[in-house]
Design a protein around this motif. Structure first.
Motif, PDB file in Angstrom:
ATOM      1  N   ARG A  92      -1.882  -6.989  -1.471  1.00  0.00           N
ATOM      2  CA  ARG A  92      -1.647  -5.394  -1.741  1.00  0.00           C
ATOM      3  C   ARG A  92      -0.444  -5.553  -2.462  1.00  0.00           C
ATOM      4  N   ASP A  96      -0.220  -3.577  -6.000  1.00  0.00           N
ATOM      5  CA  ASP A  96       0.586  -2.448  -6.293  1.00  0.00           C
ATOM      6  C   ASP A  96       1.567  -2.519  -7.498  1.00  0.00           C
ATOM      7  N   ARG A 100       1.545  -0.512 -10.990  1.00  0.00           N
ATOM      8  CA  ARG A 100       2.819   0.130 -11.516  1.00  0.00           C
ATOM      9  C   ARG A 100       3.095  -0.205 -12.809  1.00  0.00           C
ATOM     10  N   GLN A 112       1.768   7.294  -8.572  1.00  0.00           N
ATOM     11  CA  GLN A 112       0.690   7.002  -7.795  1.00  0.00           C
ATOM     12  C   GLN A 112      -0.563   6.527  -8.367  1.00  0.00           C
TER      13      GLN A 112
END
Length: 526
Positions: A92, A96, A100, A112
């Motif tokens: 995860r 992420d 990003r 987001q």
């Protein structure tokens, strides 16, 4: 979740379902999926990446809110993002961080990201990524709705990809079908024509628009068939028989047919059955090849073999006959008669040698397509004068020379060029009636010389003037049928002239004689 949001999601799911049934264009499907996902998730930027079948890497195939100049950077980020997927170590935190990085590459205001895998039948197709400019929690209901959305989108993408593959394969097969040099017919089980390619139009003279739906027998009009055609084979159970050990069950037939315009042609047809899953005959593929030239060549070769047999037997018989006569012990021959007979034997031996040389030279040309020339200065006027002296028969023909006094020397192979002049002069004498004039002459320019041989014979039909230089070709008329020859003389003459960088041609009119010309450069390059 608010009722109006659920209603909105349901509406978008319905829209994707409609895309599955109504759209098979991949670009349009991706556009609809991307639009629906952005509205559904209140996203600002959307990207759809699909797995490439060649290298299994992911590449951006649709995007919204992204400058096109940034797409190459996103592709690099995608390779980094998806690399751990193959290794089974996607975390995860890693996901992420890479999302990003992608968001920052697009717009630093994106805070987001939501990544939804597109999977069909446990096979990953791609990735749907939505970026938002605000942060909010994603509930389990949101996840379920998104997963349903992604499943429907994956079905739409898979169907569109399959359709694209089928369309590309169809285009490829159609290109092969229409670019084939052989004619191709697709026949229904009842032997009506379903489809034909362009080569079949060219071979038979039938337009594809006219022959679709017609019985094959109406289009392929045989005048001579060397074996039973497909109709008899079907009656004999050909379509129900199993392929032999080689896996082949094709049927080949050939014969003579008539084009739609009435012209004759020879064709060979290979029939191959196309069976359904239950083994029943679905259609028949017929490969149609124009074998007119091949059969003509075979016929010419047969005539050539027969002619050579005759040409060889004649001098051998004469040599043997005179030799046997001279060897008789019961006769006393005077020296003058012996000299005459020996001269005839020598002439026939020379004739036999020339014939064998022609055969060997023609065979070498056919095998290597080249000549080795022994180059030196050649006086073509002197070569023609000597040839005329050897062949001149006052009681039969008159040979006249017509060269200017300053006719120049050229670079060439004298033995080969003598062969050309001998062949042209021999033909002129052979195919001219007795007593007619044969002229051998020449002209020249700054760069080339031309030698011609003119006769007052029967002439050559216009449609055969280009063919007389073909190997084994002889004009079919009463004169040639009663004249000896192998059909190699002009073929060799053409090969020799072209080896010197020149060209050879003929002008003729039926009933008014023929003139053969060959032109050579005065200086050979190299």
């Amino acid at each position: 979740m608010r009722p109006d949001l659920r209603t909105q999601q349901r509406n978008f799911l319905l829209e994707i379902t409609r895309a599955i049934t109504a759209q098979l264009d991949l670009s349009e499907v991706l556009r609809r999926v991307l639009h629906a996902s952005l509205v559904m998730l209140a996203g600002r930027v959307g990207v759809i990446a699909l797995s490439d079948k060649q290298d299994s890497r992911y590449y951006v195939r649709a995007y919204s809110g992204v400058a096109s100049a940034i797409v190459p950077q996103l592709n690099i980020k995608l390779q980094e993002l998806m690399a751990p997927v193959d290794e089974g170590a996607l975390s995860r935190e890693f996901l992420d961080s890479k999302l990003r990085e992608m968001a920052d590459a697009i717009d630093t205001r994106l805070v987001q990201s939501i990544a939804i895998p597109l999977v069909f039948a446990n096979h990953p197709l791609g990735l749907l990524i939505v970026f938002r400019s605000y942060q909010t929690a994603i509930t389990p209901d949101d996840v379920n709705a998104l997963q349903s959305f992604a499943d429907q989108a994956a079905i739409a993408v898979n169907n569109a990809q399959l359709y694209g593959q089928i369309y590309s394969e169809r285009q490829r097969l159609e290109a092969i079908f229409n670019s084939s040099g052989d004619g191709v017919l697709i026949l229904n089980a009842d032997l009506t024509i379903e489809q034909a390619n362009r080569a079949f139009e060219r071979i038979t003279g039938w337009s594809r628009d006219d022959l679709i739906g017609l019985p094959k027998s109406e289009v392929i009009d045989w005048t001579n068939l060397e074996s039973d055609d497909i109709e008899a084979a079907l009656r004999a159970g050909w379509a129900q028989s199993s392929p032999d050990e080689s896996g082949l069950d094709a049927l080949y037939v050939e014969g003579d047919a008539v084009r739609r315009d009435g012209a004759a042609l020879s064709i060979g047809i290979t029939y191959a059955p196309l069976r359904a899953e239950d083994g029943s005959l679905e259609s028949i593929i017929a490969n149609v090849r124009d074998i007119t030239d091949r059969r003509r060549a075979q016929a010419m070769q047969s005539v050539f073999i027969s002619t050579v047999h005759h040409e060889l037997r004649t001098p051998i018989a004469i040599i043997k006959g005179y030799a046997s006569t001279l060897r008789r012990d019961d006769v006393e021959w005077d020296s003058a008669l012996i000299r005459d007979k020996m001269a005839i034997i020598e002439d026939e031996a020379d004739r036999l040698t020339n014939l064998v040389e022609d055969l060997l030279t023609a065979s070498k040309i056919q095998a290597t397509r080249e000549f080795k020339l022994s180059l030196a200065d050649v006086d073509l006027r002197a070569v023609a004068t000597r040839a005329a002296g050897r062949l001149d028969e006052p009681a039969s023909h008159r040979i006249e020379l017509s060269f200017p006094d300053d006719f120049p020397l050229i670079q060439g192979d004298e033995a080969r060029l003598r062969q050309v002049i001998d062949n042209l002069l021999t033909n002129a004498l052979k195919y001219s009636p007795p007593g007619k004039l044969v002229t051998v002459g020449g002209r020249f320019s700054e760069r080339s010389v031309t030698v011609f041989v003119r006769d007052e014979g029967a002439g050559i039909p216009r449609h055969e003037t280009d063919k007389v230089f073909e190997r084994f070709y002889r004009i079919d008329d009463n004169l040639t049928r009663h004249t000896q020859g192998t059909g190699l003389g002009l073929y060799l003459a053409k090969a020799i002239v072209e080896a010197h960088g020149g060209d050879i041609s003929v002008k003729s009119q039926v009933g008014s004689g023929s003139t053969f010309y060959f032109t050579l450069p005065r200086d050979l390059p190299g």
